[in-house]
Design an enzyme around this catalytic site. Sequence first.
Site, PDB file in Angstrom:
ATOM      1  N   GLU A 142      -5.060 -26.287  15.869  1.00 17.33           N
ATOM      2  CA  GLU A 142      -6.370 -26.059  15.266  1.00 17.33           C
ATOM      3  C   GLU A 142      -7.373 -25.453  16.249  1.00 17.33           C
ATOM      4  OE1 GLU A 142      -7.613 -29.630  13.269  1.00 17.33           O
ATOM      5  OE2 GLU A 142      -5.905 -29.578  11.885  1.00 17.33           O
ATOM      6  N   GLU A 179       0.513 -29.780   9.208  1.00 17.37           N
ATOM      7  CA  GLU A 179      -0.140 -31.063   8.930  1.00 17.37           C
ATOM      8  C   GLU A 179      -0.538 -31.097   7.472  1.00 17.37           C
ATOM      9  OE1 GLU A 179      -3.381 -32.193  11.447  1.00 17.37           O
ATOM     10  OE2 GLU A 179      -2.349 -31.575  13.289  1.00 17.37           O
TER      11      GLU A 179
END
Length: 889
Positions: free
Chosen positions: A259, A517
């Site tokens: 991220e 995720e």
Amino acid sequence: MPRVPSGSASFIHTLDGNFVDNAGRTLLLRGVNLSGSSKAPVNQPSQVLDGFWEEAKIGSESFIGRPLKLEDADEHLARLRGWGFNMLRFPVTWEALEHEGPGKYDHEFMDYTIEILRKCKAHGFKVYLNPHQDIWSRFSGGSGAPYWTLAACGFNPCAFSATQAAIIHCEYPTPASRNPAEMPAMIWSTNYGKLVSQTMFALFFGGSTFAPKCIIDGVNIQEYLQTHFANAFAELAQRVAAAGDLLDEVVIGWDSMNEPAEGLISWDDLNAYPQQQGSTLKKGTVPYPAQSFRLGMGQVQTLDNYSFGSMGPKRDGSVTIDPNGVKAWADPSTEPGNIHPRWGWRRDPGWTLGKCIWALHNVWDVESGYVLQPNYFAHIPGTEEPVHFLHAFFLPQYTLYLRAIRAHHPQAIAFVQPPVFAQPPAIPEELLLGRACYSTHYYDGLTLVTRHWNWFNADALGLIRGKYSTQLQALRIGERAIRSSLQTQLGYLKADATQLGALPPTGPARYPTIIGEIGTPFDMDAKRSYGYTDGGKYKGDYSRQERALDASLNAADGENCLNWTVWTYCSDNSHPWGDGWNMEDLSLWCSDDLRTGEAERVPALRIPSKISMGSLAPAQASTFTISTLPTYSSPYATSSVEEVEPVQYEPASLLSFLTNGARAVRAFCRPWPIAVVGTPTNIQFDISKATFHLTIKVNAEDIPVDDDDDLVPGKKGLCKDSSLPTEIFLPLVHFASDACLTKALGSKAQDQVDDSMDVEQEGSSRSTSGTTTPRVYTSSTLTLPLTSQAAMLPVVFKDDWYDITVTASEGRVELLASEQKLLWFYTTPMDEKEDNELTIEVRRSPGAIKATALGLGCTGESRARNGCAGWLEQAGLLSEGWCEGCSIM
């Protein structure tokens, strides 16, 4: 289809938008992140302040024991394998590798990691390693980089809470009145909009462009940080390579930085917060960058404050923050002569400590507080050229990192992860080299932030990407609409993979997509599932979490047919502190949920692999031509590591083990095709009916080829055995027989079929024609021949393991019960112009198993207490078979 390169049996390829094995079968890789606990050392979860700063300043905290204690690894990995998982995303933080200082690597942690990877190999997992970070570092409210990186950038981390440069869990809400247990859900993520995160990512990706005065050890801070980051993970890659038996066999690839964020890069106006919806959450105090700059220099600021309700963020007033003159920037006295006394770097004299680096670059004036260049980060400084973050900043950093990894792991699959919800840049094939995967993330944001499974939701990704002119257009009401919307959003993400390997991108995706995720919180509704509310009557009831997680994972099915790794599995999760990091609580398992009086560990029972075999027989066998194929021996019947014996169980013991301590297990332990001869085109699983349906496309290119170990040009496979099957995971959690349930859970298994279902009597089953009773097979039944015809009768497998009915358009099936696998054999068309569509359906013959029969779900009389909102079901606001209130079938 491109030819599959020859190689070892464990090699995995990335071709035509899919993972592919050496035999040419399409693979789905599904599993879990191991582990969310890896964000922090074993003895320093994020809520603990004792030793937090003291250990940080000397870099002495070791991560040995993350993600698992070596002595407990087999138990946890056996559980994950029993749930059907074959893939692990393996987070490792930069801090874990280089916490002692620049260039000082923790080789003991790396060697420990290698031992865990060997355990993963013994249990049959594939792994991709992930350089994990959130908000840059533990010391800025997240995880990832070592403490010294913040000091290298001129920060004083001990002042972050006072200046609101970052929210730090162990000091929440303030160091003087800390109460970390009251930290609101997901407020940690608002740090992406605060000074430290915005500055660190701007320096990491764009320091040379935006902070040219930041020179340390003779190089710009961008080069300094990026080189240390790449070298640290290259050191781990070298260590793993030196182990000799892990690369490609176990570790198939490396993710890019978890991220990554743009920081200040591309920010249009430093005096304002963007009006459009972005990936950064508005919750609590929301400063725009100029306010963060002033706070960082100890100046009082009044900030907008936001609450987050069922309709999203809403401004609810303002809050005045007074740092009392405390600065987020380090005092010059900490580096006598511009040399750090502990870390040893030499700072250029032009980089003055104690002053905001953006003031140092004349972006703003400290004395007046006035922003001199409000669009400084929107254009390349000194020009009118607009900033393109992904191409100009993300891609060069990723190139440096990937080349460092491939110096030691040449065949590594490049998992590419751009910033959250951003499309990846057009990455040239010269970098990817035919081995890549798009690794994006997806969460149902409303559920994640509100900690509640709502009856409405929104197409959040569509809204962010400008598909709607108003928020109202993105609204979705009712569970069917929500589930459809989630599936559509994952479809958007899958389409992004076309950016990889093409310049400009054209045609279908060359590389596969994995949702790195995806998950749902388990501490919903004020932790009612833990017995914290309503006098404890909902303790153990994870029905709402099951619905939410099933909706998300169902979104990866359908026509998406996506790979995924759920976030997360934490061996030390607890009800009070969740995953041990910022009050997140997404672990699929928790020791606090172990059933009372039931053994936590299941002994390894050395019993022969139990195989049930049956065939799909034609309605009138005499009218069809029948051919035979040799019986298939499962490659999973024994471990891939010769020195390790497989762990095998009696069915009741295995089912008990897989459900004990598991949360919403029916949602994530779901049927799916592991390896397909052909390409899966549609996956459907109805959790309320225990019905699985798979559609595949198969053509002549999918024929396994035997040509003296050489591939026939244009053909897909490389395999001597022409009888390779499609393998389907069939979890006992959904398809166990009544006998298995009773042995596993005793009286809880009584009355286990939902009385709202269409329940069939023992020994009977629907057929495709609705008139013929199918054959019933047990483990002693011989395999019947294969037929290529389509008019197939259902087949029932019924024994101590399973009670299922299988119907397929053609072929034969074999059931490897102890491996929880169904093997489906069928013919492939010989005509290269022909595409065949084949289907198979599996359902539990007596109907779906209630959650309560597995020792899961409501402990009280849920239907009597809550009633069944049938009118909502009829209106399409609930999935068929769900009960509102308790949400249990």
